[in-house]
Design a protein around this motif. Sequence first.
Motif, PDB file in Angstrom:
ATOM      1  N   ARG A 106       0.829  -1.212   0.000  1.00 56.98           N
ATOM      2  CA  ARG A 106       0.000   0.000   0.000  1.00 56.98           C
ATOM      3  C   ARG A 106       0.866   1.265   0.000  1.00 56.98           C
ATOM      4  NH1 ARG A 106      -5.446  -0.881   3.472  1.00 56.98           N
ATOM      5  NH2 ARG A 106      -5.985  -2.906   2.610  1.00 56.98           N
ATOM      6  N   VAL A 107       1.936   1.259   0.789  1.00 58.59           N
ATOM      7  CA  VAL A 107       2.831   2.422   0.819  1.00 58.59           C
ATOM      8  C   VAL A 107       3.520   2.575  -0.536  1.00 58.59           C
ATOM      9  CG1 VAL A 107       4.943   3.370   1.863  1.00 58.59           C
ATOM     10  CG2 VAL A 107       3.144   2.393   3.320  1.00 58.59           C
ATOM     11  N   GLU A 108       3.929   1.466  -1.116  1.00 57.22           N
ATOM     12  CA  GLU A 108       4.578   1.517  -2.427  1.00 57.22           C
ATOM     13  C   GLU A 108       3.627   2.065  -3.482  1.00 57.22           C
ATOM     14  OE1 GLU A 108       5.965  -0.044  -6.331  1.00 57.22           O
ATOM     15  OE2 GLU A 108       4.233  -0.815  -5.252  1.00 57.22           O
ATOM     16  N   GLU A 109       2.382   1.657  -3.449  1.00 54.35           N
ATOM     17  CA  GLU A 109       1.382   2.190  -4.387  1.00 54.35           C
ATOM     18  C   GLU A 109       1.230   3.703  -4.213  1.00 54.35           C
ATOM     19  OE1 GLU A 109      -0.885   0.874  -6.924  1.00 54.35           O
ATOM     20  OE2 GLU A 109       0.818  -0.493  -6.897  1.00 54.35           O
ATOM     21  N   ALA A 110       1.154   4.154  -2.964  1.00 53.61           N
ATOM     22  CA  ALA A 110       1.045   5.594  -2.703  1.00 53.61           C
ATOM     23  C   ALA A 110       2.294   6.324  -3.176  1.00 53.61           C
ATOM     24  CB  ALA A 110       0.801   5.846  -1.215  1.00 53.61           C
ATOM     25  N   SER A 111       3.461   5.708  -2.962  1.00 56.39           N
ATOM     26  CA  SER A 111       4.700   6.360  -3.385  1.00 56.39           C
ATOM     27  C   SER A 111       4.752   6.495  -4.904  1.00 56.39           C
ATOM     28  CB  SER A 111       5.927   5.618  -2.853  1.00 56.39           C
ATOM     29  OG  SER A 111       6.156   4.428  -3.556  1.00 56.39           O
ATOM     30  N   LEU A 112       4.197   5.529  -5.624  1.00 51.31           N
ATOM     31  CA  LEU A 112       4.146   5.647  -7.080  1.00 51.31           C
ATOM     32  C   LEU A 112       3.283   6.831  -7.511  1.00 51.31           C
ATOM     33  CD1 LEU A 112       3.915   1.921  -8.217  1.00 51.31           C
ATOM     34  CD2 LEU A 112       5.873   3.477  -8.398  1.00 51.31           C
ATOM     35  N   ALA A 113       2.185   7.048  -6.806  1.00 53.59           N
ATOM     36  CA  ALA A 113       1.346   8.217  -7.106  1.00 53.59           C
ATOM     37  C   ALA A 113       2.135   9.508  -6.869  1.00 53.59           C
ATOM     38  CB  ALA A 113       0.080   8.196  -6.255  1.00 53.59           C
ATOM     39  N   LEU A 114       2.911   9.541  -5.790  1.00 56.44           N
ATOM     40  CA  LEU A 114       3.734  10.726  -5.492  1.00 56.44           C
ATOM     41  C   LEU A 114       4.843  10.906  -6.521  1.00 56.44           C
ATOM     42  CD1 LEU A 114       3.915  10.402  -1.624  1.00 56.44           C
ATOM     43  CD2 LEU A 114       2.741  12.201  -2.921  1.00 56.44           C
ATOM     44  N   VAL A 115       5.456   9.813  -6.945  1.00 54.77           N
ATOM     45  CA  VAL A 115       6.497   9.895  -7.969  1.00 54.77           C
ATOM     46  C   VAL A 115       5.905  10.429  -9.266  1.00 54.77           C
ATOM     47  CG1 VAL A 115       8.023   8.506  -9.448  1.00 54.77           C
ATOM     48  CG2 VAL A 115       8.026   8.168  -6.966  1.00 54.77           C
ATOM     49  N   GLU A 116       4.725   9.941  -9.617  1.00 56.25           N
ATOM     50  CA  GLU A 116       4.077  10.419 -10.835  1.00 56.25           C
ATOM     51  C   GLU A 116       3.778  11.920 -10.745  1.00 56.25           C
ATOM     52  OE1 GLU A 116       0.410   9.253 -13.816  1.00 56.25           O
ATOM     53  OE2 GLU A 116       0.720   8.081 -12.007  1.00 56.25           O
ATOM     54  N   MET A 117       3.323  12.375  -9.587  1.00 56.99           N
ATOM     55  CA  MET A 117       3.082  13.805  -9.398  1.00 56.99           C
ATOM     56  C   MET A 117       4.381  14.593  -9.531  1.00 56.99           C
ATOM     57  SD  MET A 117       0.406  13.908  -6.238  1.00 56.99           S
ATOM     58  CE  MET A 117      -0.901  12.712  -6.173  1.00 56.99           C
ATOM     59  N   THR A 118       5.461  14.038  -9.015  1.00 55.75           N
ATOM     60  CA  THR A 118       6.761  14.689  -9.111  1.00 55.75           C
ATOM     61  C   THR A 118       7.213  14.773 -10.566  1.00 55.75           C
ATOM     62  OG1 THR A 118       7.394  13.916  -6.914  1.00 55.75           O
ATOM     63  CG2 THR A 118       9.179  14.580  -8.388  1.00 55.75           C
ATOM     64  N   LEU A 119       7.107  13.670 -11.283  1.00 55.71           N
ATOM     65  CA  LEU A 119       7.533  13.673 -12.678  1.00 55.71           C
ATOM     66  C   LEU A 119       6.673  14.608 -13.521  1.00 55.71           C
ATOM     67  CD1 LEU A 119       8.336   9.875 -13.140  1.00 55.71           C
ATOM     68  CD2 LEU A 119       9.954  11.777 -12.884  1.00 55.71           C
ATOM     69  N   ASP A 120       5.384  14.678 -13.226  1.00 57.99           N
ATOM     70  CA  ASP A 120       4.512  15.626 -13.928  1.00 57.99           C
ATOM     71  C   ASP A 120       4.948  17.064 -13.641  1.00 57.99           C
ATOM     72  OD1 ASP A 120       3.026  13.556 -14.982  1.00 57.99           O
ATOM     73  OD2 ASP A 120       1.355  13.781 -13.574  1.00 57.99           O
ATOM     74  N   ALA A 121       5.307  17.337 -12.395  1.00 60.43           N
ATOM     75  CA  ALA A 121       5.770  18.680 -12.026  1.00 60.43           C
ATOM     76  C   ALA A 121       7.088  19.000 -12.728  1.00 60.43           C
ATOM     77  CB  ALA A 121       5.925  18.789 -10.508  1.00 60.43           C
ATOM     78  N   VAL A 122       7.979  18.034 -12.828  1.00 59.07           N
ATOM     79  CA  VAL A 122       9.254  18.239 -13.527  1.00 59.07           C
ATOM     80  C   VAL A 122       8.983  18.536 -14.999  1.00 59.07           C
ATOM     81  CG1 VAL A 122      11.374  17.086 -14.327  1.00 59.07           C
ATOM     82  CG2 VAL A 122      10.644  16.846 -11.952  1.00 59.07           C
ATOM     83  N   ALA A 123       8.104  17.778 -15.613  1.00 59.83           N
ATOM     84  CA  ALA A 123       7.794  17.973 -17.030  1.00 59.83           C
ATOM     85  C   ALA A 123       7.168  19.344 -17.270  1.00 59.83           C
ATOM     86  CB  ALA A 123       6.860  16.869 -17.523  1.00 59.83           C
ATOM     87  N   GLU A 124       6.361  19.802 -16.323  1.00 57.54           N
ATOM     88  CA  GLU A 124       5.667  21.080 -16.461  1.00 57.54           C
ATOM     89  C   GLU A 124       6.578  22.269 -16.236  1.00 57.54           C
ATOM     90  OE1 GLU A 124       3.232  23.574 -13.292  1.00 57.54           O
ATOM     91  OE2 GLU A 124       2.139  21.794 -13.906  1.00 57.54           O
ATOM     92  N   ASP A 125       7.477  22.165 -15.274  1.00 61.66           N
ATOM     93  CA  ASP A 125       8.119  23.374 -14.766  1.00 61.66           C
ATOM     94  C   ASP A 125       9.639  23.320 -14.742  1.00 61.66           C
ATOM     95  OD1 ASP A 125       7.665  25.973 -13.693  1.00 61.66           O
ATOM     96  OD2 ASP A 125       8.235  25.225 -11.711  1.00 61.66           O
ATOM     97  N   SER A 126      10.258  22.462 -15.549  1.00 63.57           N
ATOM     98  CA  SER A 126      11.709  22.358 -15.440  1.00 63.57           C
ATOM     99  C   SER A 126      12.336  21.940 -16.751  1.00 63.57           C
ATOM    100  CB  SER A 126      12.072  21.349 -14.345  1.00 63.57           C
ATOM    101  OG  SER A 126      13.464  21.222 -14.241  1.00 63.57           O
ATOM    102  N   ASP A 127      13.509  22.485 -17.005  1.00 61.72           N
ATOM    103  CA  ASP A 127      14.296  22.060 -18.158  1.00 61.72           C
ATOM    104  C   ASP A 127      15.314  21.004 -17.758  1.00 61.72           C
ATOM    105  OD1 ASP A 127      13.004  23.893 -19.818  1.00 61.72           O
ATOM    106  OD2 ASP A 127      14.443  25.481 -19.355  1.00 61.72           O
ATOM    107  N   LEU A 128      15.274  20.585 -16.503  1.00 57.52           N
ATOM    108  CA  LEU A 128      16.228  19.616 -15.992  1.00 57.52           C
ATOM    109  C   LEU A 128      15.797  18.193 -16.316  1.00 57.52           C
ATOM    110  CD1 LEU A 128      16.761  21.072 -12.414  1.00 57.52           C
ATOM    111  CD2 LEU A 128      18.306  21.264 -14.356  1.00 57.52           C
ATOM    112  N   SER A 129      16.783  17.343 -16.541  1.00 60.23           N
ATOM    113  CA  SER A 129      16.486  15.920 -16.663  1.00 60.23           C
ATOM    114  C   SER A 129      16.232  15.374 -15.259  1.00 60.23           C
ATOM    115  CB  SER A 129      17.664  15.180 -17.302  1.00 60.23           C
ATOM    116  OG  SER A 129      18.749  15.118 -16.388  1.00 60.23           O
TER     117      SER A 129
END
Length: 177
Positions: free
Chosen positions: A23-46
């Motif tokens: 369950r924690v791993e599933e939640a962490s995947l949701a957080l990782v996805e939110m992080t990657l979406d934020a990176v894609a939206e607001d950053s030129d960094l890899s």
Amino acid sequence: MNTDEARDTAAGPRNGLAEAAWRVEEASLALVEMTLDAVAEDSDLSVTQLRVLLAVDRHGPLNLSALAAHLAVSVSAAGRLVARLDDAGLLIRLLSPHSRREISIDVTAAGRRAIGHLRAARRRRIAATLTRLPPGTRRALAGALTEFTAAARTGEEPGAGHASDQPSTDRTTRRNQ
């Protein structure tokens, strides 16, 4: 005893732990996805560059060997990443106060702003998700995650605080206080 506790008790301690970890791993995947979406939206960094920047912000200033160890990469790979981020003005390399042969790597003001923008975009996504939960559940989740974070840090070095994780102020503000 609630349904989850009854299932954990009936399944035994290992199965209860496995279920909780899933369950924690599933939640962490949701957080990782939110992080990657934020990176894609607001950053030129890899993602790799962001990982370096966050590691230095969280654990720095660091020498190159310590950074390589945090990232589990070779010293030469870490050096190349640092050089790119230094050229971009996000990290700075200085002579170490401990050794003239060693460099100390730290985040610049521009690097802190980039991290701040990313974290703000990520918090907006997290907040949008939290609005779909009842207030009591939000409080319980925040409390449980605070305890989880503390438990995760118990194996770390004493004094290895994570200034960038504090919700009330940013690292730059704390440094200037």
